[in-house]
Design a protein around this motif. Structure first.
Motif, mmCIF file in Angstrom:
data_model
loop_
_atom_site.group_PDB
_atom_site.id
_atom_site.type_symbol
_atom_site.label_atom_id
_atom_site.label_comp_id
_atom_site.label_asym_id
_atom_site.label_seq_id
_atom_site.Cartn_x
_atom_site.Cartn_y
_atom_site.Cartn_z
ATOM 1 N N THR A 52 30.967 58.674 -60.715
ATOM 2 C CA THR A 52 30.023 58.614 -61.760
ATOM 3 C C THR A 52 29.605 60.097 -62.084
ATOM 4 O OG1 THR A 52 28.685 56.683 -60.982
ATOM 5 C CG2 THR A 52 27.350 58.180 -62.472
ATOM 6 N N HIS A 53 29.290 60.131 -63.392
ATOM 7 C CA HIS A 53 28.974 61.722 -63.699
ATOM 8 C C HIS A 53 27.537 61.897 -63.556
ATOM 9 C CE1 HIS A 53 28.287 65.261 -66.108
ATOM 10 N NE2 HIS A 53 27.278 64.643 -66.837
ATOM 11 N N ILE A 54 27.111 62.997 -62.813
ATOM 12 C CA ILE A 54 25.845 63.138 -62.436
ATOM 13 C C ILE A 54 25.159 64.276 -63.186
ATOM 14 C CG2 ILE A 54 26.082 62.272 -60.272
ATOM 15 C CD1 ILE A 54 26.312 65.085 -58.989
ATOM 16 N N SER A 55 23.895 64.310 -63.216
ATOM 17 C CA SER A 55 23.137 65.454 -63.554
ATOM 18 C C SER A 55 22.060 65.773 -62.733
ATOM 19 C CB SER A 55 22.607 65.177 -64.914
ATOM 20 O OG SER A 55 22.055 64.018 -64.990
ATOM 21 N N LYS A 56 21.211 66.826 -63.088
ATOM 22 C CA LYS A 56 20.018 67.346 -62.222
ATOM 23 C C LYS A 56 19.108 66.120 -62.102
ATOM 24 C CE LYS A 56 17.088 71.034 -61.350
ATOM 25 N NZ LYS A 56 16.513 72.698 -61.776
ATOM 26 N N ALA A 57 18.840 65.678 -63.378
ATOM 27 C CA ALA A 57 17.790 64.608 -63.594
ATOM 28 C C ALA A 57 18.226 63.447 -62.930
ATOM 29 C CB ALA A 57 17.808 64.155 -65.122
ATOM 30 N N SER A 99 15.448 59.621 -42.956
ATOM 31 C CA SER A 99 17.116 59.307 -43.301
ATOM 32 C C SER A 99 17.568 59.760 -44.660
ATOM 33 C CB SER A 99 17.218 57.588 -43.389
ATOM 34 O OG SER A 99 16.638 57.123 -42.103
ATOM 35 N N PHE A 100 16.722 60.923 -45.144
ATOM 36 C CA PHE A 100 17.389 61.585 -46.555
ATOM 37 C C PHE A 100 18.383 62.445 -46.160
ATOM 38 C CE2 PHE A 100 17.358 64.344 -50.053
ATOM 39 C CZ PHE A 100 17.216 63.592 -50.990
ATOM 40 N N THR A 101 19.732 62.453 -46.454
ATOM 41 C CA THR A 101 20.710 63.279 -46.360
ATOM 42 C C THR A 101 21.595 63.376 -47.786
ATOM 43 O OG1 THR A 101 22.457 61.666 -45.822
ATOM 44 C CG2 THR A 101 21.291 62.586 -43.912
ATOM 45 N N MET A 102 22.455 64.592 -47.933
ATOM 46 C CA MET A 102 23.143 64.831 -49.214
ATOM 47 C C MET A 102 24.230 63.643 -49.151
ATOM 48 S SD MET A 102 21.723 67.373 -50.571
ATOM 49 C CE MET A 102 22.644 68.473 -51.624
ATOM 50 N N ARG A 103 24.612 63.337 -48.123
ATOM 51 C CA ARG A 103 25.712 62.449 -47.952
ATOM 52 C C ARG A 103 25.210 60.976 -48.460
ATOM 53 N NH1 ARG A 103 26.852 58.217 -44.926
ATOM 54 N NH2 ARG A 103 25.628 58.784 -43.307
ATOM 55 N N LYS A 104 24.130 60.708 -48.163
ATOM 56 C CA LYS A 104 23.486 59.195 -48.452
ATOM 57 C C LYS A 104 23.008 59.431 -49.871
ATOM 58 C CE LYS A 104 21.797 57.456 -44.401
ATOM 59 N NZ LYS A 104 20.518 56.966 -43.601
ATOM 60 N N LEU A 105 22.610 60.497 -50.518
ATOM 61 C CA LEU A 105 22.135 60.730 -51.959
ATOM 62 C C LEU A 105 23.462 60.713 -52.565
ATOM 63 C CD1 LEU A 105 19.956 61.446 -53.786
ATOM 64 C CD2 LEU A 105 20.457 63.657 -53.320
ATOM 65 N N ALA A 106 24.760 61.282 -52.344
ATOM 66 C CA ALA A 106 25.952 61.056 -53.059
ATOM 67 C C ALA A 106 26.366 59.736 -53.038
ATOM 68 C CB ALA A 106 26.858 61.820 -52.420
ATOM 69 N N GLU A 107 26.114 59.147 -51.956
ATOM 70 C CA GLU A 107 26.627 57.530 -51.944
ATOM 71 C C GLU A 107 26.117 56.738 -52.875
ATOM 72 O OE1 GLU A 107 26.395 56.396 -48.077
ATOM 73 O OE2 GLU A 107 28.070 57.320 -47.325
ATOM 74 N N ARG A 162 30.932 62.619 -55.130
ATOM 75 C CA ARG A 162 31.205 63.287 -54.297
ATOM 76 C C ARG A 162 29.891 64.004 -53.451
ATOM 77 N NH1 ARG A 162 35.565 63.297 -57.285
ATOM 78 N NH2 ARG A 162 37.641 62.431 -56.299
ATOM 79 N N ALA A 163 29.806 64.205 -52.536
ATOM 80 C CA ALA A 163 28.801 65.025 -51.879
ATOM 81 C C ALA A 163 28.707 66.665 -52.393
ATOM 82 C CB ALA A 163 28.664 65.022 -50.449
ATOM 83 N N ALA A 164 30.035 66.991 -52.546
ATOM 84 C CA ALA A 164 30.241 68.381 -52.924
ATOM 85 C C ALA A 164 29.911 68.544 -54.287
ATOM 86 C CB ALA A 164 31.839 68.652 -52.808
ATOM 87 N N SER A 165 29.858 67.419 -55.253
ATOM 88 C CA SER A 165 29.333 67.593 -56.602
ATOM 89 C C SER A 165 27.575 67.975 -56.467
ATOM 90 C CB SER A 165 29.891 66.584 -57.513
ATOM 91 O OG SER A 165 29.195 65.439 -57.002
ATOM 92 N N LEU A 166 27.175 67.560 -55.629
ATOM 93 C CA LEU A 166 25.693 67.685 -55.703
ATOM 94 C C LEU A 166 25.347 69.177 -55.545
ATOM 95 C CD1 LEU A 166 24.346 64.962 -53.297
ATOM 96 C CD2 LEU A 166 24.708 64.905 -55.673
ATOM 97 N N PHE A 177 22.340 71.793 -56.538
ATOM 98 C CA PHE A 177 21.409 71.927 -55.437
ATOM 99 C C PHE A 177 22.197 72.324 -54.262
ATOM 100 C CE2 PHE A 177 19.255 68.602 -57.931
ATOM 101 C CZ PHE A 177 18.057 69.320 -58.367
ATOM 102 N N LYS A 178 21.645 73.648 -53.761
ATOM 103 C CA LYS A 178 22.341 74.270 -52.335
ATOM 104 C C LYS A 178 22.001 73.377 -51.266
ATOM 105 C CE LYS A 178 19.135 77.806 -51.589
ATOM 106 N NZ LYS A 178 18.892 79.334 -51.434
ATOM 107 N N ASN A 179 21.071 72.788 -50.936
ATOM 108 C CA ASN A 179 20.749 71.882 -49.815
ATOM 109 C C ASN A 179 19.855 70.894 -50.093
ATOM 110 O OD1 ASN A 179 18.461 73.652 -49.738
ATOM 111 N ND2 ASN A 179 19.538 74.849 -48.496
#
Length: 223
Positions: free
Chosen positions: A7-12, A29-37, A42-46, A50-52
């Motif tokens: 999915t195309h993502i954006s800051k919003a 339980s908040f992680t960048m991996r779960k947010l990406a899922e 991809r987690a890298a696209s976040l 945002f740097k973290n």
């Protein structure tokens, strides 16, 4: 097998998904991996946005501050304005999942967060006390509102965990209170028997604490 389309993502979209993740799984339980899922990305696209996760929390805190400022009026005495401010902030913290934790875990560096603090300082600036006491008063008020919601959140988590283990929280509390032995008057037992402790976390309790705090600020003018 065809790869799953990302999915195309954006800051919003990241911010919206962050609130959803906090609502569904909590801040623990908040992680960048779960947010990406959740975003089907991809987690890298976040990390393009945002740097973290801390940088995400900073934006979430700023959003809470912005929404609080938008809901506050400017009518009445300084005491009435402080009361209204606290109620507005409490309302936002209840509506935005884990927002009390977010405010507690971030630094006021963002624009609206700083505006929120300055707004409070402008109210307290009407009080004839020195600047140090004005800033301390504002910090105490913010900490009170945030901590009240944090306490409610943690108490709810503990209750759910104990109930999951088959323990009745109210019954455990009753037994502990009634087993107390003291040479002094057992005020805690009396308060429990009069069912005053049933108001823990209630709006009435919040308002009483707020009244005490605001009265304390007024008392500073007499020192």
């Amino acid at each position: 097998m065809k790869a799953k389309e990302r999915t195309h993502i954006s800051k919003a979209k990241i911010i919206d998904a962050s609130w959803e993740l906090l609502r569904d799984e909590g801040i623990e339980s908040f992680t960048m991996r779960k947010l990406a899922e959740r975003l089907n990305a991809r987690a890298a696209s976040l990390y393009y946005y945002f740097k973290n996760k801390q940088s995400i929390f900073q934006v979430l805190a700023d959003q809470v501050a912005k929404e609080t400022l938008a809901s506050i009026g400017k009518e009445g005495s300084w005491k009435e304005q402080l009361n209204q401010f606290a109620l507005c902030l409490q309302g936002r913290l209840k509506e935005r999942p884990c927002s009390a934790q977010i405010l507690m875990q971030t630094v006021p560096l963002e624009h609206n967060y700083l505006r929120l603090i300055n707004f409070l300082l402008n109210i307290v600036d009407q009080v004839p006390i020195n600047d140090e006491k004005k800033y301390t008063s504002v910090a105490c008020l913010l900490n009170y509102v945030i901590s009240f919601e944090l306490d409610e959140y943690e108490r709810s988590r503990i209750d759910k965990r104990l109930e999951k283990e088959g323990q009745n929280v109210k019954e455990l509390f009753r037994q502990s209170i009634e087993s107390m032995q003291s040479e002094n008057t057992n005020v805690l037992q009396r308060i429990y028997q009069n069912q005053f402790l049933s108001g823990m976390g209630s709006n009435q309790m919040f308002q009483v604490g707020l009244t005490i705090l605001i009265s304390g600020i007024e008392q500073l003018t007499k020192e």
